[in-house]
Design an enzyme around this catalytic site. Sequence first.
Site, PDB file in Angstrom:
ATOM      1  N   PHE A 277      28.322  72.893 -11.792  1.00 29.36           N
ATOM      2  CA  PHE A 277      29.661  72.627 -12.321  1.00 29.36           C
ATOM      3  C   PHE A 277      29.917  73.461 -13.571  1.00 29.36           C
ATOM      4  O   PHE A 277      30.325  72.951 -14.605  1.00 29.36           O
ATOM      5  CB  PHE A 277      29.871  71.130 -12.604  1.00 29.36           C
ATOM      6  CG  PHE A 277      29.729  70.260 -11.390  1.00 29.36           C
ATOM      7  CD1 PHE A 277      30.797  70.108 -10.504  1.00 29.36           C
ATOM      8  CD2 PHE A 277      28.530  69.628 -11.100  1.00 29.36           C
ATOM      9  CE1 PHE A 277      30.664  69.331  -9.360  1.00 29.36           C
ATOM     10  CE2 PHE A 277      28.386  68.847  -9.954  1.00 29.36           C
ATOM     11  CZ  PHE A 277      29.447  68.687  -9.093  1.00 29.36           C
ATOM     12  N   HIS A 278      29.601  74.743 -13.466  1.00 33.27           N
ATOM     13  CA  HIS A 278      29.892  75.657 -14.566  1.00 33.27           C
ATOM     14  C   HIS A 278      29.946  77.091 -14.034  1.00 33.27           C
ATOM     15  O   HIS A 278      29.522  77.362 -12.904  1.00 33.27           O
ATOM     16  CB  HIS A 278      28.841  75.534 -15.687  1.00 33.27           C
ATOM     17  CG  HIS A 278      27.465  75.950 -15.291  1.00 33.27           C
ATOM     18  ND1 HIS A 278      26.446  75.057 -15.047  1.00 33.27           N
ATOM     19  CD2 HIS A 278      26.931  77.183 -15.095  1.00 33.27           C
ATOM     20  CE1 HIS A 278      25.360  75.715 -14.722  1.00 33.27           C
ATOM     21  NE2 HIS A 278      25.622  77.006 -14.731  1.00 33.27           N
ATOM     22  N   ALA A 279      30.491  77.964 -14.861  1.00 30.28           N
ATOM     23  CA  ALA A 279      30.442  79.406 -14.599  1.00 30.28           C
ATOM     24  C   ALA A 279      29.876  80.062 -15.856  1.00 30.28           C
ATOM     25  O   ALA A 279      29.767  79.420 -16.902  1.00 30.28           O
ATOM     26  CB  ALA A 279      31.842  79.944 -14.312  1.00 30.28           C
TER      27      ALA A 279
END
Length: 135
Positions: free
Chosen positions: A39-41
């Site tokens: 749940f991140h970039a």
Amino acid sequence: MIGDDRGSLIALEANRLIPFDIQRVYYIYSTKINVERGFHAHRELQQIAIAVNGACTMLLDDGSEKKEIKLNSCAQALYIGPGIWRVMREFTADCVLLVMASHYYDEKDYIRDYNEFLNWVKDKKNEEVDFDRGW
Ligand code: TYD
């Protein structure tokens, strides 16, 4: 893969098969059932992920297109460049997900809010358009 009658061997070399200087290696294991991670970039970070044991599913999203990739072979390496939102899920109990990264851990490189990620992608695209026009 280098195979002979004794079995198989895979060698990964920085700046050759791995398209960057490896500064960090980490692995995720003993993942509990039904857990979803990620749940991140990342703004800059490049990574290669390999399920060296077991399997998991990687969801990749560049802001306009989503892809689901099953990692279930230690002979399969997934490259994840900057600006890709990822979710990891469907970990088998025996999954060991090995990740090679181009930089040391740096929380400032993370985008952990999905709307912020979409805005970041939009800003990047606008920068490219401006550059193409020579402004
Ligand atoms: P995080 O990147 O959020 O994990 P995931 O994306 O797999 O869900 O990292 C989890 C925690 O571990 C967080 O507190 C940051 C820390 N961490 C490090 O200290 N070093 C590292 O190299 C990584 C990847 C995470």
